[in-house]
Scaffold this motif. Structure first.
Motif, mmCIF file in Angstrom:
data_model
loop_
_atom_site.group_PDB
_atom_site.id
_atom_site.type_symbol
_atom_site.label_atom_id
_atom_site.label_comp_id
_atom_site.label_asym_id
_atom_site.label_seq_id
_atom_site.Cartn_x
_atom_site.Cartn_y
_atom_site.Cartn_z
ATOM 1 N N LEU A 55 134.786 19.014 13.912
ATOM 2 C CA LEU A 55 134.541 19.856 12.749
ATOM 3 C C LEU A 55 133.660 19.077 11.778
ATOM 4 O O LEU A 55 133.651 17.838 11.786
ATOM 5 N N LEU A 56 132.963 19.783 10.899
ATOM 6 C CA LEU A 56 132.151 19.092 9.908
ATOM 7 C C LEU A 56 133.012 18.213 9.009
ATOM 8 O O LEU A 56 132.602 17.123 8.613
ATOM 9 N N SER A 96 130.908 13.355 1.848
ATOM 10 C CA SER A 96 131.497 14.664 1.553
ATOM 11 C C SER A 96 131.165 15.679 2.645
ATOM 12 O O SER A 96 130.186 15.530 3.382
ATOM 13 N N ASP A 97 131.984 16.723 2.704
ATOM 14 C CA ASP A 97 131.719 17.815 3.637
ATOM 15 C C ASP A 97 130.354 18.436 3.362
ATOM 16 O O ASP A 97 129.624 18.779 4.290
ATOM 17 N N SER A 98 130.004 18.586 2.082
ATOM 18 C CA SER A 98 128.725 19.208 1.739
ATOM 19 C C SER A 98 127.543 18.344 2.189
ATOM 20 O O SER A 98 126.503 18.884 2.576
ATOM 21 N N GLN A 99 127.696 17.033 2.169
ATOM 22 C CA GLN A 99 126.626 16.164 2.666
ATOM 23 C C GLN A 99 126.421 16.373 4.168
ATOM 24 O O GLN A 99 125.284 16.434 4.636
ATOM 25 N N VAL A 100 127.502 16.486 4.900
ATOM 26 C CA VAL A 100 127.391 16.717 6.348
ATOM 27 C C VAL A 100 126.770 18.088 6.607
ATOM 28 O O VAL A 100 125.898 18.230 7.469
ATOM 29 N N VAL A 120 129.952 19.444 15.811
ATOM 30 C CA VAL A 120 129.071 18.323 16.152
ATOM 31 C C VAL A 120 129.666 17.623 17.364
ATOM 32 O O VAL A 120 130.843 17.244 17.357
ATOM 33 N N GLU A 121 128.861 17.485 18.393
ATOM 34 C CA GLU A 121 129.328 16.790 19.587
ATOM 35 C C GLU A 121 129.466 15.303 19.268
ATOM 36 O O GLU A 121 128.601 14.708 18.624
#
Length: 75
Positions: free
Chosen positions: A7-8, A18-22, A44-45
């Motif tokens: 997951l992100l 942060s999640d938003s950066q990913v 994301v693999e």
């Protein structure tokens, strides 16, 4: 056995960002990912994440070579 896809939020935890950066990294194409399911959730693999990390190490090493430490920086 580790899961093949992350997951992100899991990627964010791995990279300590942060999640938003990913999300931005994925949407910009910097980090390869796929959308799956009816709601189009990003995954994301793990191997792609490892390749991404290796690439950042190589870029950083290149930057360090091109920007040698000066005596002023050593303090």
């Amino acid at each position: 056995m580790e899961p093949r896809f992350l997951l992100l939020s899991e990627v964010a935890a791995e990279l300590n960002v942060s999640d938003s950066q990913v999300y931005h990294m994925v949407r910009s194409g910097e980090l390869p990912a796929i959308k799956i399911g009816g709601r189009g959730q990003w995954r994301v693999e793990r191997s792609k994440l490892e390749e991404y990390i290796a690439g950042r190490y190589a870029e950083t090493a290149d930057w360090v070579r091109q920007n040698p430490l000066t005596e002023r920086d050593a303090d």
